[in-house]
Design a protein around this motif. Structure first.
Motif, PDB file in Angstrom:
ATOM      1  N   ALA A 259      -9.738  13.765   6.153  1.00 30.96           N
ATOM      2  CA  ALA A 259      -8.282  13.609   6.182  1.00 30.96           C
ATOM      3  C   ALA A 259      -7.544  14.947   6.152  1.00 30.96           C
ATOM      4  O   ALA A 259      -6.552  15.145   6.856  1.00 30.96           O
ATOM      5  CB  ALA A 259      -7.821  12.732   5.022  1.00 30.96           C
TER       6      ALA A 259
ATOM      7  N   GLU B 185       7.710   2.641   5.393  1.00 29.45           N
ATOM      8  CA  GLU B 185       7.338   3.764   4.529  1.00 29.45           C
ATOM      9  C   GLU B 185       8.544   4.323   3.787  1.00 29.45           C
ATOM     10  O   GLU B 185       8.460   4.625   2.584  1.00 29.45           O
ATOM     11  CB  GLU B 185       6.681   4.862   5.368  1.00 29.45           C
TER      12      GLU B 185
ATOM     13  N   ILE C 193       0.546   4.175  -2.889  1.00 30.78           N
ATOM     14  CA  ILE C 193       0.331   5.596  -2.609  1.00 30.78           C
ATOM     15  C   ILE C 193       1.474   6.429  -3.182  1.00 30.78           C
ATOM     16  O   ILE C 193       1.257   7.474  -3.806  1.00 30.78           O
ATOM     17  CB  ILE C 193       0.206   5.829  -1.094  1.00 30.78           C
TER      18      ILE C 193
ATOM     19  N   GLU D 185       2.555  14.116   2.060  1.00 34.11           N
ATOM     20  CA  GLU D 185       1.335  13.419   1.637  1.00 34.11           C
ATOM     21  C   GLU D 185       1.399  11.917   1.891  1.00 34.11           C
ATOM     22  O   GLU D 185       0.412  11.301   2.283  1.00 34.11           O
ATOM     23  CB  GLU D 185       1.086  13.675   0.148  1.00 34.11           C
TER      24      GLU D 185
ATOM     25  N   ARG E   7      -5.151  16.255   9.182  1.00 34.17           N
ATOM     26  CA  ARG E   7      -3.728  16.518   8.997  1.00 34.17           C
ATOM     27  C   ARG E   7      -3.354  17.924   9.438  1.00 34.17           C
ATOM     28  O   ARG E   7      -2.323  18.150  10.070  1.00 34.17           O
ATOM     29  CB  ARG E   7      -3.361  16.330   7.521  1.00 34.17           C
TER      30      ARG E   7
ATOM     31  N   LEU F 234       1.278   9.468  -6.019  1.00 33.60           N
ATOM     32  CA  LEU F 234       1.747  10.830  -5.771  1.00 33.60           C
ATOM     33  C   LEU F 234       2.757  11.268  -6.831  1.00 33.60           C
ATOM     34  O   LEU F 234       2.710  12.416  -7.311  1.00 33.60           O
ATOM     35  CB  LEU F 234       2.367  10.920  -4.382  1.00 33.60           C
TER      36      LEU F 234
ATOM     37  N   HIS G  22       3.593  10.621  11.827  1.00 27.78           N
ATOM     38  CA  HIS G  22       3.123  11.402  10.693  1.00 27.78           C
ATOM     39  C   HIS G  22       4.227  12.316  10.181  1.00 27.78           C
ATOM     40  O   HIS G  22       4.975  11.985   9.261  1.00 27.78           O
ATOM     41  CB  HIS G  22       1.872  12.181  11.121  1.00 27.78           C
TER      42      HIS G  22
ATOM     43  N   ALA H 201     -12.068   9.554   4.502  1.00 29.37           N
ATOM     44  CA  ALA H 201     -11.332  10.347   3.522  1.00 29.37           C
ATOM     45  C   ALA H 201     -11.749  11.812   3.545  1.00 29.37           C
ATOM     46  O   ALA H 201     -10.922  12.709   3.365  1.00 29.37           O
ATOM     47  CB  ALA H 201     -11.549   9.758   2.126  1.00 29.37           C
TER      48      ALA H 201
ATOM     49  N   ARG I 279       0.836  -1.208   0.000  1.00 30.03           N
ATOM     50  CA  ARG I 279       0.000   0.000   0.000  1.00 30.03           C
ATOM     51  C   ARG I 279       0.870   1.257   0.000  1.00 30.03           C
ATOM     52  O   ARG I 279       0.535   2.247  -0.658  1.00 30.03           O
ATOM     53  CB  ARG I 279      -0.932  -0.006   1.217  1.00 30.03           C
TER      54      ARG I 279
ATOM     55  N   ALA J 110      -3.656   8.191   8.168  1.00 27.74           N
ATOM     56  CA  ALA J 110      -5.116   8.333   8.159  1.00 27.74           C
ATOM     57  C   ALA J 110      -5.779   6.994   7.869  1.00 27.74           C
ATOM     58  O   ALA J 110      -6.779   6.631   8.502  1.00 27.74           O
ATOM     59  CB  ALA J 110      -5.530   9.383   7.124  1.00 27.74           C
ATOM     60  N   GLU J 111      -5.230   6.251   6.922  1.00 32.38           N
ATOM     61  CA  GLU J 111      -5.796   4.931   6.613  1.00 32.38           C
ATOM     62  C   GLU J 111      -5.587   3.975   7.784  1.00 32.38           C
ATOM     63  O   GLU J 111      -6.481   3.179   8.106  1.00 32.38           O
ATOM     64  CB  GLU J 111      -5.146   4.370   5.349  1.00 32.38           C
TER      65      GLU J 111
ATOM     66  N   THR K 153      -1.296  10.169   4.363  1.00 26.95           N
ATOM     67  CA  THR K 153      -2.286   9.238   3.826  1.00 26.95           C
ATOM     68  C   THR K 153      -2.222   7.905   4.552  1.00 26.95           C
ATOM     69  O   THR K 153      -3.258   7.318   4.910  1.00 26.95           O
ATOM     70  CB  THR K 153      -2.054   9.030   2.321  1.00 26.95           C
TER      71      THR K 153
END
Length: 408
Positions: free
Chosen positions: A152, A358, A113, A135, A156, A117, A241, A149, A109, A142-143, A139
């Motif tokens: 979001a 990430e 994403i 971003e 943020r 982007l 984040h 959505a 995932r 948040a998920e 994202t």
């Protein structure tokens, strides 16, 4: 050895990164602990920072120990500042959502994403902070939380406002009271209100995401109350984040400054995990922490009384040549790499594995979808007590994948 620090001389983003690192090197060479005008004790050597961060019995994370009488402790019950045994309970609950398997499963995932982007980013060059580094983790988090959505963007924005708040001088009672009043009426309260509503919604209608998991979780037969869930969620947000966004921005800058490393990673993706650790060492998303002594103690032979503020410098520890050979060199093959970016001991960053997943996924997507990149001009950094990262990264992307002017 002890020396006095002028509060105005303590480096921040306005000094420039090179100046900060030079200042920190001088403080390590001076040795010992340095006390600033407010009475805070600054610690710079790797061994001393490690000791302070792994001994919560002596160096507490709870600022309530130094707050003026009658000032509300807005961090009460928060895992990030809790001491044992409360910390252990909260940590075990949160860890249920951050198992290694769950984090690894997020890899595809992350890539999806990141690719989306990059596909939407302007061709030829773009501000990576605006279009990518913020971003992607925003994202993902948040998920992970199960944030709708439609919410979001506002979600943020509130997190960013909280991360930008500067702490007051704890020796200035008026400043501490004013800060508490502002926080109670500001973004922190608004975010808590939103999360409390989401907790109530998820109790009535369970769904995917961390909030739903936490409201149903049990530890020793007990469930968390909604305020405890909301408080825990705020801390995970802060840790997972913008800190990841900052490190990703640092990675892009460092790889632009070192095209030979960028080329090596493109050619051999097995080097990416080591490169991630080196980015974390060179550019931690928090330059320093705060701890509060519970008893009279000493660090490096310097006496520190109970109830004192202690400031361990992660950025300094990560550049200590007593531990790292050539610490000023960005070496993607550095091993071992004993950086302290994720902390140490019971407060080791809960989101460390998520951040690594990430960052690895983001770098793979960048190498797959962008040619070599450079940075246009001098990068400016933002710094608060919680965050250190580039505030703008103007990437210049080669016009074709075959353009290799920067390769050795």
């Amino acid at each position: 050895m002890t020396s006095a620090l002028s509060t105005e001389d303590i480096p921040s983003a306005r000094f420039g990164l090179g100046e900060q690192l030079a200042w920190l090197r001088r403080k390590r060479e001076d040795g010992g602990v340095h006390v600033d005008a407010s009475g805070a004790h600054h610690v710079f050597a790797h061994a001393d920072v490690e000791r302070v961060t792994k001994d919560p019995a002596t160096f507490s994370s709870n600022p309530a120990r130094v707050l003026p009488e009658g000032v509300p402790n807005l961090t009460e019950g928060m895992m990030l500042v809790a001491d044992p045994p409360q910390h252990g309970k909260l940590r075990r609950l949160a860890a249920q959502a951050f198992t290694p398997r769950k984090m690894r499963d997020l890899g595809p995932r992350v890539t999806e994403i990141a690719v989306g982007l990059l596909d939407r980013a302007p061709e030829g060059g773009f501000d990576a902070v605006e279009h990518f580094t913020v971003e992607l983790p925003a994202t993902m988090i948040a998920e992970l939380f199960g944030i709708p959505a439609a919410d979001a963007g506002a979600f943020r924005s509130l997190v960013e406002q909280i991360m930008a708040i500067e702490p007051p001088d704890l020796t200035d009672e008026a400043a501490v009271r004013a800060a508490a009043d502002n926080a109670l009426g500001g973004p922190f309260l608004e975010l808590m209100g939103y999360l409390l509503q989401l907790c109530a919604r998820r109790r009535a209608e369970p769904g995917p995401g961390l909030i739903s998991d936490l409201v149903r979780a049990r530890l020793d037969g007990e469930q968390l109350a909604d305020p405890e869930v909301a408080s825990l969620a705020v801390q995970i947000l802060q840790a997972g984040h913008l800190t990841t966004a900052a490190v990703l921005g640092h990675a892009l800058v460092l790889l632009a400054e070192h095209p030979e490393a960028q080329a090596a990673l493109r050619a051999d993706r097995a080097l990416i995990p080591g490169a991630v650790e080196e980015v974390l060492r060179c550019r931690p998303p928090s330059t320093r922490l705060q701890r509060y002594t519970t008893v009279d103690t000493e660090v490096a032979g310097h006496a520190i009384p109970a109830g004192a503020v202690v400031v361990p410098w992660m950025l300094s520890a990560n550049h200590d040549d007593a531990v790292f050979a050539d610490p000023g060199v960005f070496d993607i093959r550095r091993s071992p790499n004993r950086h302290l970016t994720f902390g140490h001991g019971i407060h080791f960053c809960l989101g460390a594995m998520l951040a690594r997943v990430e960052l690895t996924g983001a770098l793979n997507a960048l190498f797959d979808h962008l040619p070599m990149w450079t940075v246009d001009g001098v990068v400016e950094y933002q710094e608060s007590h919680l965050l250190f990262g580039p505030k703008r990264v103007p990437l210049v992307v080669s016009t074709t994948p075959t353009d290799r002017r920067d390769l050795p």
